[in-house]
Design an enzyme around this catalytic site. Structure first.
Site, PDB file in Angstrom:
ATOM      1  N   ASP A 181     105.569 -52.443   2.007  1.00  0.00           N
ATOM      2  CA  ASP A 181     104.244 -52.273   1.772  1.00  0.00           C
ATOM      3  C   ASP A 181     104.169 -51.380   0.340  1.00  0.00           C
ATOM      4  OD1 ASP A 181     105.417 -49.976   2.945  1.00  0.00           O
ATOM      5  OD2 ASP A 181     103.265 -49.178   3.307  1.00  0.00           O
ATOM      6  N   TRP A 219     116.518 -48.396  -2.570  1.00  0.00           N
ATOM      7  CA  TRP A 219     115.209 -48.235  -2.504  1.00  0.00           C
ATOM      8  C   TRP A 219     114.460 -49.212  -1.598  1.00  0.00           C
ATOM      9  CZ3 TRP A 219     113.365 -44.073  -4.812  1.00  0.00           C
ATOM     10  CH2 TRP A 219     111.923 -43.955  -5.006  1.00  0.00           C
TER      11      TRP A 219
HETATM   12  C1  NOJ Z   1     108.734 -42.323   0.876  1.00  0.00           C
HETATM   13  C2  NOJ Z   1     107.299 -42.250   0.374  1.00  0.00           C
HETATM   14  O1  NOJ Z   1     106.304 -42.258   1.276  1.00  0.00           O
HETATM   15  C3  NOJ Z   1     107.307 -43.416  -0.625  1.00  0.00           C
HETATM   16  O2  NOJ Z   1     105.915 -43.448  -0.844  1.00  0.00           O
HETATM   17  C4  NOJ Z   1     108.106 -43.038  -1.716  1.00  0.00           C
HETATM   18  O3  NOJ Z   1     107.666 -43.871  -2.691  1.00  0.00           O
HETATM   19  C5  NOJ Z   1     109.315 -43.004  -1.500  1.00  0.00           C
HETATM   20  N1  NOJ Z   1     109.753 -42.015  -0.503  1.00  0.00           N
HETATM   21  C6  NOJ Z   1     110.293 -42.476  -2.591  1.00  0.00           C
HETATM   22  O4  NOJ Z   1     109.911 -41.254  -2.856  1.00  0.00           O
END
Ligand code: NOJ
Ligand code: NOJ
Length: 650
Positions: free
Chosen positions: A272, A216
């Site tokens: 962010d 993540w």
């Molecule tokens: C990319 C997205 O822009 C973000 O906001 C999201 O939390 C993550 N992927 C996980 O889905």
């Protein structure tokens, strides 16, 4: 560094054979829906039964709308979109602002409570006081608890409780559950660390309060300060209402861990709020500042005097750094230091509304909603969405439009978001509260373009509330703010459900359904429109230090030595990945001493326990001639003591 899953790559993951089957199904489905759309359009208003039936079918169709993003056949895509537009028209609302507020207020409140354990209607499995981001379990799977979303949701609930909007004992119990849940969560070891080694920066957890261990975008450093802000707001109310024991025994320990984390790590990069860019981020910095400022005041109040100096000193340092996001050439806030984007981002509008302190007036140091900088930024941000969304086309340049996270967004195709559009309204409602309270508004050269949207001949100056200019401007700005709510209203299905996003071409809701944060942001915008003023956090009359202290970590000396033969006029320089090594700038690189030629050396103080890359380079008469070959050199500074690095030029 681990990265969040890229939305694009997630989508193209399906194996080809599966994809073929899916597409045929999609084809059939979309043709049916297309026909449905045509029929419905012809038969609109025949009877309420039919309307209900249409709604049900369209809602069913919505269930598949996220799949639209996966469709790579242009023809099918456009048929699908046309059909969706019909559905959007069937389901969208044409209402007045009062009607929308009347109906949506209770729907949104119910929506929030449904997503909180242990008894929320849509959050089974969530522990007590745990906010799920959304009940959606796939495409996207949001059945997790994010520290950020939860803190913002509870800030809304705590404000409702402490400002007397909802004084029910069930809400009080619910808030106390949040305190207990966060007490547990802070101690859960996770991929970001333990409670004392950075674990508080972990962005999300499983809803049974265990760690989420997949890759993540971590850490995210806005979570701890946001949680502290919510809990400090509650703690201040409890103290004022004779429950200091609960504060010192239960709430303060959670707050203190978050404040300590923030004081220690604020100057390090992190992801962010959109979980995509690892750098420094305006929203994060703003809430870090607010938390430490409020935290110092609370610490004083409960006799934790030894902490006050440290928290206040870091708050000053952060406030200093906060100013650096302002782009005076662009006349807006650049939301991230990294990421390679325009920097126009709902990040900054959200930061402004979550920094609102009516007592601070239109102070621009804390980017208050009515400050000239925040207003200029509002215009730059909103304008960035005028021409990129089809649903905004044909709307006059001074009327409200749908907005999203940032114009370059591609997540789910880069759509409009309810919570960002609501935030655009809320900033202006906050501003109106202050202008009315102070009996005037000021137009500066920075905010001139913002105000010219409402009066093309307006000049810089201060306009008292007795003037017709004040009356005209505030009425127009109120209408403009209402416009953002009405855009959301238009794309809210008639059952009032708020997803995360709505399609930029059709207005059809998509991505996560029933997003808790969408409901909370709607409620806070409504509250501000009604004139509710959240408790002050001490933003008034702050002084920005004239010199920013960029790193508060203790420093240790590191001596860099490199054996290198040079020719006349040539010297050896050092640069690297941290501020102390000039962030890879060849121009600012540090010159080494040749006293022990051919060994060149320099001693640099660097922050303790910090990992960094570095390299030596040669300059001949001040001009870069050669860099060392790859890869970069690497070092982690110790927690204490001197280090000597002995390298040989390569
Ligand atoms: C990319 C997205 O822009 C973000 O906001 C999201 O939390 C993550 N992927 C996980 O889905
Ligand atoms: C994605 C958003 O970008 C992020 O800000 C949010 O925390 C999560 N979704 C959960 O709602």
């Amino acid at each position: 560094m681990e990265k969040p899953p890229r939305p694009g790559s997630l989508i193209r993951q399906h194996p080809p054979h599966e994809r073929g089957g899916r597409l045929i199904l999609l084809g059939i489905l979309s043709s049916i829906v297309f026909l449905m759309g045509v029929i419905f359009r012809e038969t609109a208003d025949i009877s309420s039964v039919l309307v209900k039936y249409k709604e049900e079918l369209c809602l069913f169709y919505y269930a598949s709308v996220n799949r639209l993003q996966t469709l790579h056949l242009p023809r099918m895509r456009s048929i699908w979109l046309t059909a969706l537009t019909f559905c959007a028209a069937v389901l969208s609302q044409s209402v007045t602002i009062d009607q929308y507020i009347d109906s949506e207020s209770s729907i949104a409140k119910v929506g929030v409570l449904a997503n909180i354990g242990p008894s929320g209607a849509k959050s089974s499995g969530a522990k007590a006081g745990v906010v799920i981001a959304s009940p959606s379990t796939s495409d996207p799977d949001y059945l997790y608890t994010w520290t950020r979303d939860s803190a913002l949701v509870y800030k809304m609930l705590i404000d409702q409780y402490t400002l007397g909007e909802d004084i029910s004992s069930s809400l009080r119990g619910n808030i106390d559950n949040y305190v207990s849940a966060q007490t547990i969560l802070q101690q859960v070891s996770n991929p970001s660390g333990t409670v004392s080694t950075g674990g508080l920066g972990e962005p999300k957890f499983n809803i049974d309060l265990t760690a989420f261990t997949a890759s993540w975008g971590r850490p995210q450093r806005d979570g701890p300060p946001l949680r502290a802000i919510s809990l400090i707001t509650y703690a201040n109310w409890l103290i004022a209402n004779s429950n200091t024991t609960y504060v010192t025994g239960k709430v303060w320990p959670v707050i203190k861990l978050d404040l300590d984390y923030t004081a220690k790590h604020w100057n390090q990069s992190g992801f962010d709020l959109w979980e995509e860019v690892s750098s420094r981020s305006f929203f994060t910095t703003a809430v870090q500042h607010r938390a430490l400022r409020q935290g110092a005041a609370l610490a004083t109040k409960i006799g934790q005097n030894s902490l006050v100096v440290g928290y206040s000193a870091q708050a000053d340092n952060i406030l200093c750094f906060l100013q650096s996001y302002w782009s005076s050439t662009g006349n807006y806030i650049t939301s991230n230091t990294g990421g390679g984007r325009s920097g126009k981002d709902a990040n900054s509008v959200l930061a402004s509304i979550h920094s609102f302190d009516a007592a601070a007036g239109c102070d621009s140091r804390t980017f208050q909603p009515c400050s000239d900088k925040a207003l200029a930024n509002h215009k730059a941000y909103v304008d960035a969405f005028r021409s990129i969304y089809t649903i905004n086309s044909g709307i006059a340049a001074n009327k409200a439009v749908a907005t999203g996270r940032y114009p370059e967004d591609v997540y789910y195709g880069g759509q409009a978001w309810y919570l960002t559009t609501a935030a655009a309204a809320e900033q202006l409602y906050d501003a109106l509260i202050v202008w009315k309270a102070q009996g005037s508004l000021q137009v500066t050269s920075t905010s001139l373009a913002f105000f010219r949207q409402f009066s093309s001949s307006i000049q810089t100056g201060t306009y008292a509330s007795s003037t017709s200019t004040f009356a005209t401007l505030t009425a127009a700005i109120k209408e403009y703010a209402d416009g953002f709510i009405l855009v959301n209203a238009k794309y809210t299905p008639s059952n009032g459900a708020l997803a995360e996003q709505y399609h930029r071409n059709t207005g059809v809701p998509l991505s996560a359904k029933d997003l808790t944060w969408s409901y909370a942001s709607t409620l806070t915008a409504f509250a501000s429109r009604k004139g509710f003023i959240p408790a002050s956090w001490g933003a008034k009359d702050l002084v920005v230090p004239s010199v920013c202290v960029s790193n508060q970590l203790p420093m240790v000396p590191v001596t860099f030595t490199v054996v290198a033969s040079t020719v006349w006029g040539e010297s050896i320089y050092l640069t690297g990945s941290i501020d102390e090594l000039k962030n890879w700038s060849p121009t600012d690189a540090l010159i080494l001493s040749s006293t022990s030629y051919p060994t060149w050396s320099i001693t640099v103080n660097v922050p303790v326990s910090t990992k960094f890359d570095y390299k030596f380079l040669r300059k001949a008469n001040g001009v870069v001639s050669t860099w060392e070959s790859d890869p970069n050199r690497f070092f982690q500074s110790p927690a204490s003591g001197n280090s000597v690095l002995s390298d040989t030029w390569r």
